[in-house]
Enzyme design. Sequence first.
Site, PDB file in Angstrom:
ATOM      1  N   CYS A  76     -26.725  20.518  -4.727  1.00  0.00           N
ATOM      2  CA  CYS A  76     -27.442  21.735  -5.130  1.00  0.00           C
ATOM      3  C   CYS A  76     -28.635  21.460  -6.046  1.00  0.00           C
ATOM      4  CB  CYS A  76     -26.472  22.708  -5.799  1.00  0.00           C
ATOM      5  SG  CYS A  76     -25.911  22.133  -7.411  1.00  0.00           S
TER       6      CYS A  76
ATOM      7  N   GLU B 202       9.720 -20.119   2.312  1.00  0.00           N
ATOM      8  CA  GLU B 202       9.994 -18.846   3.010  1.00  0.00           C
ATOM      9  C   GLU B 202       8.898 -17.828   2.724  1.00  0.00           C
ATOM     10  OE1 GLU B 202      13.543 -17.202   0.747  1.00  0.00           O
ATOM     11  OE2 GLU B 202      14.360 -19.111   1.429  1.00  0.00           O
TER      12      GLU B 202
ATOM     13  N   ASP C 180       7.010  -8.141   1.047  1.00  0.00           N
ATOM     14  CA  ASP C 180       6.467  -7.180   0.092  1.00  0.00           C
ATOM     15  C   ASP C 180       7.155  -5.827   0.272  1.00  0.00           C
ATOM     16  OD1 ASP C 180       4.934  -6.444  -1.978  1.00  0.00           O
ATOM     17  OD2 ASP C 180       3.081  -6.194  -0.848  1.00  0.00           O
TER      18      ASP C 180
ATOM     19  N   LYS D 107       7.354 -14.398   1.257  1.00  0.00           N
ATOM     20  CA  LYS D 107       7.632 -13.451   0.172  1.00  0.00           C
ATOM     21  C   LYS D 107       7.372 -12.062   0.744  1.00  0.00           C
ATOM     22  CE  LYS D 107       6.951 -12.695  -4.707  1.00  0.00           C
ATOM     23  NZ  LYS D 107       6.823 -11.239  -4.702  1.00  0.00           N
TER      24      LYS D 107
ATOM     25  N   CYS E  49     -21.453  18.100 -11.928  1.00  0.00           N
ATOM     26  CA  CYS E  49     -22.430  19.139 -11.608  1.00  0.00           C
ATOM     27  C   CYS E  49     -21.906  20.436 -12.224  1.00  0.00           C
ATOM     28  CB  CYS E  49     -22.576  19.294 -10.093  1.00  0.00           C
ATOM     29  SG  CYS E  49     -23.450  20.814  -9.668  1.00  0.00           S
TER      30      CYS E  49
ATOM     31  N   ASP F 145      23.045   5.030  23.779  1.00  0.00           N
ATOM     32  CA  ASP F 145      23.232   6.406  23.314  1.00  0.00           C
ATOM     33  C   ASP F 145      24.536   6.998  23.848  1.00  0.00           C
ATOM     34  OD1 ASP F 145      20.905   6.253  21.972  1.00  0.00           O
ATOM     35  OD2 ASP F 145      19.711   7.334  23.463  1.00  0.00           O
TER      36      ASP F 145
ATOM     37  N   CYS G 245     -22.711  25.732  -6.173  1.00  0.00           N
ATOM     38  CA  CYS G 245     -22.762  24.410  -5.534  1.00  0.00           C
ATOM     39  C   CYS G 245     -21.741  24.393  -4.389  1.00  0.00           C
ATOM     40  CB  CYS G 245     -22.448  23.352  -6.581  1.00  0.00           C
ATOM     41  SG  CYS G 245     -22.406  21.688  -5.938  1.00  0.00           S
TER      42      CYS G 245
HETATM   43  S1  IVH Z   1      14.227 -15.133  -4.239  1.00  0.00           S
HETATM   44  C1  IVH Z   1      15.904 -15.586  -8.470  1.00  0.00           C
HETATM   45  N1  IVH Z   1      12.955 -14.973  -1.973  1.00  0.00           N
HETATM   46  O1  IVH Z   1      10.089 -11.132  -4.928  1.00  0.00           O
HETATM   47  C2  IVH Z   1      15.007 -15.459  -7.321  1.00  0.00           C
HETATM   48  N2  IVH Z   1      12.574 -13.266  -3.579  1.00  0.00           N
HETATM   49  O2  IVH Z   1       8.840 -11.654  -7.577  1.00  0.00           O
HETATM   50  C3  IVH Z   1      15.442 -14.403  -6.410  1.00  0.00           C
HETATM   51  N3  IVH Z   1      11.040 -11.503  -2.809  1.00  0.00           N
HETATM   52  O3  IVH Z   1      12.546  -9.741  -6.995  1.00  0.00           O
HETATM   53  C4  IVH Z   1      14.428 -13.976  -5.497  1.00  0.00           C
HETATM   54  N4  IVH Z   1      10.670 -12.334  -0.806  1.00  0.00           N
HETATM   55  O4  IVH Z   1      12.372  -8.810  -4.596  1.00  0.00           O
HETATM   56  C5  IVH Z   1      13.153 -14.398  -3.173  1.00  0.00           C
HETATM   57  N5  IVH Z   1      11.947 -14.966   0.109  1.00  0.00           N
HETATM   58  C6  IVH Z   1      12.138 -14.392  -1.078  1.00  0.00           C
HETATM   59  C7  IVH Z   1      11.506 -13.178  -1.453  1.00  0.00           C
HETATM   60  C8  IVH Z   1      11.746 -12.652  -2.722  1.00  0.00           C
HETATM   61  C9  IVH Z   1      10.399 -11.329  -1.638  1.00  0.00           C
HETATM   62  C10 IVH Z   1      10.913 -10.563  -3.951  1.00  0.00           C
HETATM   63  C11 IVH Z   1      12.209 -10.236  -4.642  1.00  0.00           C
HETATM   64  C12 IVH Z   1      12.020 -10.644  -6.068  1.00  0.00           C
HETATM   65  C13 IVH Z   1      10.547 -10.720  -6.203  1.00  0.00           C
HETATM   66  C14 IVH Z   1      10.174 -11.725  -7.260  1.00  0.00           C
END
Ligand code: IVH
Length: 670
Positions: A408, A112, A116, A114, A423, A36, A429
């Site tokens: 009621c 990898e 969310d 996915k 209701c 900081d 009520c």
């Molecule tokens: S690759 C052409 N890798 O999932 C492929 N996508 O359902 C490019 N997402 O639009 C995406 N984790 O927003 C890729 N490890 C990952 C991901 C990933 C999440 C999302 C991404 C994409 C959507 C597809």
Amino acid sequence: MDSDKQRIDYLRETLHRHNHNYYVLNSPEISDREFDMLMKELEELESRHPELYDANSPTRRVGSDISKGFEQTKHIYPMLSLANTYSIDDVDAWANRVDDGLFGQRTTIVGEMKFDGTGISLIYEHGELVRAVTRGDGEQGDIVTDNVRTIRSIPLRLQGSGYPDFFEIRGEIVMPWKEFDRLNAERAEAGEPLFANPRNAAAGTLKLLNPAEVSRRGLDAYLYYLLGENLPFENHYDNMEAARGWGFKVSEAMTRLDSIEEVDRYINHWDKARKELPVATDGLVFKVDSLRQQLNLGLTAKSPRWAVAYKFAAERALTRLRFVSFDVGRMGIITPVANLEPVLLSGTVVKRASLHNEDIVRALDIHQGDMLYVEKGGEIIPKITGVELPARPEGAEPVRFVTHCPACGTPLVRVEGEAAWICPNKYGCLPQMVGRIEHFVGRRMMNIDGIGEETAALFFEKGLVRNIADLYELKPEQLTGLEGFAEKSARRVVDGIQASRSMPFERVVFALSIPYVGETTAKKVARAAGSIDRLMQMSVAELESVEDVGPRIAQTIVDFFADPSNVEIVNRLKAAGVQMEMEQSADSEAVSDILAGKTFVISGVFSLNSRDQYKAMIESHGGKNAGSISKKTDYVLAGENMGPAKLEKAQKLGIPIIDEHQFLALLSQI
Ligand code: IVH
């Protein structure tokens, strides 16, 4: 002066490094306090040297509190989605298609997570972040660079070497569980609607017009796809490792997999281990490692053939139904609720789950004492998805919907064509009467400070407030005798009620609890009518001509005002000084100066307010209106059907084009 510049350069570099240590590597080298202090020093030096401005300075992370609306840009490469699979067999079938497509060449697959969240495309030039764009419709997205700059794990300036002069990197902006829980707790406290899941929260946050608020919400980003002409390696895995070296956050879960057995093991491992991760994931992604092979496999219209998503099954638990209870809402709607033996699901204990309406209870064919499946598919609200039939107790009776109001005792009625039982005893009520008072005082309605749900119930119980008009006849001395009411809290209530008298008419219409009239409809109806007297006289046909009002809503509004007890309440509210007409002149009075020095051009047709109202709002906040676009224009406020010539001119001059939602957000957020 020169030494200031050197010090600024040094501080910027040092702070970039410490940010990376903290937010990407999770291993800070200095204390927060030391960090900081360095930041403060840099801020001071930068304020003395505006000529050394750098959009990517670590000080920009906190975000300026003024932002433009979002401009759109076309993606260099379209942002595709992924084909989904739901079982190891589906993934195996995909791997076989890959083999066939490559005529049996050896392939390595990269596994990898996915993530969310919401997809993002980042453009770097000469090692600096220059643009961040949302996925949008896949072809073009919103430029959200100012917001993305506030995300600490995204490098504004790259480390190391070997990165191409120009490249794109894609990833996912996520809201970690911890931040998500904190944000929702804050929203609950403020009476604001909760985000259903971290994905919605991340996407919503990224589109805020106030980067300072974005900065506060603790977004994070994982990168998973590098694109460009001169990438350092011939395969995805090594490129992502290189990107990690340049300062990007690349998931540690990324692994090379050499056989379908390894893919299977990877799936089984992460199906459980993902629950320990700090962010939400909804599956895994498998990608062909070699870029040459990716190119050979190519794309379908929507997704690449070289990658596939594997979606985790929603988390499910089995638990016993204790009993079904029936809630009564403020509109009299009866909602069946499954009361369950407490069960742990995705980290929270579930005891109750809505069954929504009779049709759903029937479709599930729930019997007393059944074992029920509860799911939470990335949402925070649990859902009953099925019955474990073999576990049904012998002789169990089907759950029957109540025929009389549980509060009621009035026989329920079912509106034709609707799933809900109601209701009809609106004025006798208890939960309906209390519910309407709670709604009236709520933050988005009359916002009466000092009265929450519990206080509303207490006032009702004590006979002080039986309907919303009674609120305006409360006396401070009636309150001070109540449990938990000291003089100070009584004062707050009285002041809150007093302040509510000047709430705009649109809010009053919403606060009245007219069935089916939500916040947006209330606004439109209020504006179309102009006053309560006019609204009370409007016919079904007249109401139907208001945008968004269909025959059903029009009829309920007419029915509402045909009821003498509602008319009496309205008259009492009016006599108490509550706003019962639109304020004509207020818009032109100076409200603030947050748009001072800003020139707007308004174009097109709007749905929430008229053009004239927008003009008045701009002026009342200190801004100026102009008839045509020039270099001096700061914003174009665009409605539907904006003229193409204006659009082109605005784009050519790089003037931000904002819609009415963004404009209104700008007024309330700056
Ligand atoms: S690759 C052409 N890798 O999932 C492929 N996508 O359902 C490019 N997402 O639009 C995406 N984790 O927003 C890729 N490890 C990952 C991901 C990933 C999440 C999302 C991404 C994409 C959507 C597809």
